[in-house]
Enzyme design. Structure first.
Site, short mmCIF file in Angstrom:
data_model
loop_
_atom_site.label_atom_id
_atom_site.label_comp_id
_atom_site.label_asym_id
_atom_site.label_seq_id
_atom_site.Cartn_x
_atom_site.Cartn_y
_atom_site.Cartn_z
N LYS A 78 0.85 -1.20 0.00
CA LYS A 78 0.00 0.00 0.00
C LYS A 78 0.89 1.25 0.00
O LYS A 78 1.88 1.30 0.73
CB LYS A 78 -0.90 -0.03 1.24
CG LYS A 78 -1.92 1.12 1.31
CD LYS A 78 -2.84 0.97 2.52
CE LYS A 78 -3.91 2.06 2.57
NZ LYS A 78 -4.84 1.89 3.70
N SER A 158 -9.89 2.15 2.66
CA SER A 158 -8.95 2.84 1.79
C SER A 158 -7.96 1.92 1.09
O SER A 158 -7.36 2.34 0.10
CB SER A 158 -8.17 3.88 2.61
OG SER A 158 -7.36 3.23 3.58
N SER A 182 -10.31 -0.07 6.89
CA SER A 182 -9.70 0.00 5.56
C SER A 182 -9.03 -1.27 5.05
O SER A 182 -8.63 -1.32 3.90
CB SER A 182 -8.69 1.13 5.51
OG SER A 182 -9.35 2.34 5.28
N1 GLN Z 1 -13.46 4.53 5.86
C1 GLN Z 1 -12.85 4.99 7.07
C2 GLN Z 1 -12.46 6.44 6.93
O1 GLN Z 1 -12.75 6.99 5.93
C3 GLN Z 1 -11.69 4.14 7.44
C4 GLN Z 1 -10.45 4.49 6.74
C5 GLN Z 1 -9.30 3.66 7.21
O2 GLN Z 1 -9.48 2.66 7.89
N2 GLN Z 1 -8.12 4.11 6.85
O3 GLN Z 1 -11.88 7.04 7.79
#
Ligand code: GLN
Length: 491
Positions: A78, A158, A182
């Site tokens: 990532k 994400s 995410s």
């Molecule tokens: N969807 C969540 C957010 O927008 C989680 C994102 C994440 O876990 N990095 O913050």
């Protein structure tokens, strides 16, 4: 059999037996990336030459009898993990250009185990999002399609680039990070397994920070066993991260085989939320039956503060983000837009460099931390976070693990939910409580929606008891026998 049908465990066996070389494996994966990435946009940066070099070194290591289960295994990293000498973007234009002079601990551990990096996977900007649509490098497309439809779907977020890469067989496994879901939500959207370990299990050193009290690295792969193999290499104490836990890393792969006989599995009443898609509820019921049939005892439990999870998360995470992202000021890293004076330069740089979602989070974060609102929002949220943690602690005196759905829906269309941030935030309703409590949680593919899209179930465990999470997830995986594959993939 096609080389792309091998899992990480299978590829490791084939490499050890000499029936395939790391160079062959990596060459095939480099080819898959070249073929599919222009369409799916799962990688922001591809590193085929570096991958080939690492594959040659892996073959030498295998020949010398010095291999680990990950030697020669091609992975997507990532693009939130700093990689020495390789551009790192966090999917934000504000970091352009940024070539780290050091390696994150987690990606460094994978490198040391002999794993091969195919490239840097796309993500939501600074990992803020649930669809990958906030990336400054363009959205990622989910390799899965609704039956009979050509509509482009999101891979979740994400870690959506990591998810799409593994699902489309443009990597054998991937690293993700999970702040509020995410790893788990994109795994569910793409038919993969993915685990957010206990907060502190993996070092955060060299991972670009979003919300430091929540961020955790973890693996995404085609099955539970592969995740265990990856996590074994990624986890461990690191003096460079003060929140990393000085704990022995158990043999996660061995735990996969344990079974669930005699385990008590909690089913939280509060996760039966109004309006949840009936397909998801039905799958959850199936999961309960599978675990019962495998010898587990099912226990009804209550996590009474679940309903505050999203509200707490969307105060705490932006607050920490606003502080962490203050460092992008045009002076030390990446982009700069000159202005008439220093303040003007800061403002122009941040206005040009950050995308809309990141700006929204910074504004919410500075607001909830500001004088006069701190007590009403941030401090209150911290107190409720503690109650959420207490819910889990109380329940884990009675049960060994908890079973819930991972996400309230299957993958949705590219561009959907973009004009209403609150609808987008609802994606995280089942994943944020475990993040706020710091407990480990895994998503495992469990079935298909009526439209032919993958759905996941979530297994939550006690702090530092990833072993039980792996055992329960493996039992679900076995019972579900999930074998469908996405339309767009290397064959
Ligand atoms: N969807 C969540 C957010 O927008 C989680 C994102 C994440 O876990 N990095 O913050």
């Amino acid at each position: 059999m096609s080389i792309f049908e091998l899992t990480i465990a299978g590829a490791a066996k084939a490499l050890a037996a000499g029936s395939v070389s790391a160079v062959e494996l990596v060459t095939a994966y480099n080819g898959a990336v070249a073929e599919l990435n222009p369409r799916l946009n799962a990688y922001i940066t591809v590193t085929p030459e570096l991958a080939l070099e690492q594959a040659k070194a892996a073959d030498a290591r295998i020949a010398a009898g010095d291999a680990t289960p990950l030697t020669g295994i091609p992975l997507a990293i990532k693009d939130l993990f700093c990689t020495e000498g390789v551009r790192t973007t966090a999917a934000s234009k504000i970091l352009e250009p940024f070539i780290p002079q050091y390696e994150s601990t987690v990606s460094g551990k994978l490198k040391a185990a002999g794993a091969v990096m195919l490239g840097k996977a796309n993500l939501d900007e600074f990992a803020m999002g649930s669809s990958n649509a906030t990336s400054g490098y363009g959205p990622v497309e989910n390799p899965w399609k609704r039956a009979g439809s050509d509509a482009r779907l999101v891979p979740g977020g994400s870690s959506g680039g990591s998810a799409a890469a593994v699902a489309a067989r443009m990597a054998l496994g991937a690293t993700g990070t999970d702040t509020g879901g995410s790893i788990r939500q994109p795994a569910a959207f793409t038919g993969l397994a993915g685990i957010k370990p206990t907060y502190g299990r993996c070092s955060r050193y060299g991972i670009i920070a979003f919300a430091s009290s929540l961020d955790q690295a973890g693996p995404m792969a085609r099955n539970v066993e592969d995740c265990a193999l990856l996590l074994n290499a990624m986890a461990g104490f690191d003096t460079k991260d003060s929140t990393s836990a000085d704990r022995v890393v158990p043999d996660f792969a061995a735990a996969v085989e344990r079974g669930v006989k005699g385990l008590r599995i909690g089913i939280p009443a509060e996760y039966r939320m109004d309006g949840t898609n009936p397909e998801i509820v039905a799958l959850w019921e199936k999961g309960i039956e599978w675990l019962k049939d495998a010898g587990a005892e099912i226990v009804d439990i209550s996590l009474p503060h679940t309903k505050y999870g999203l509200a707490v998360y969307y105060i705490v995470a932006p607050a920490e983000a606003s502080s962490n992202l203050a460092r992008y000021d045009g002076v030390r890293f990446g982009a700069r837009v000159d202005g008439v004076d220093l303040i003007d330069m800061y403002e122009r740089t941040r206005a040009a460099g950050f995308g809309a979602e990141v700006k929204r989070r910074i504004m919410i974060g500075t607001y909830v931390l500001s004088h006069g609102y701190y007590d009403a929002y941030y401090l209150k949220a911290q107190k409720v976070r503690n109650l959420i943690l207490r819910d889990f602690t109380d329940v884990f005196a009675k049960v060994d693990a908890i079973l819930t759905p991972t996400a309230p829906s299957a993958a949705f269309g590219l561009g959907e939910k973009m004009d209403d941030p609150v609808t987008m935030y609802l994606n995280d309703v089942f994943t944020v409580p475990a993040s706020l409590a710091g407990v480990p949680a895994m998503s495992v593919p469990a079935g298909l929606s009526a439209e032919g899209l993958p759905l996941g179930l979530q297994v939550i465990g006690r702090h530092f008891d990833e072993e039980t999470v792996f055992a329960v997830s493996a039992a679900i995986e076995k019972a579900a026998g999930f074998t469908p594959l996405p339309e767009l993939r290397a064959k």
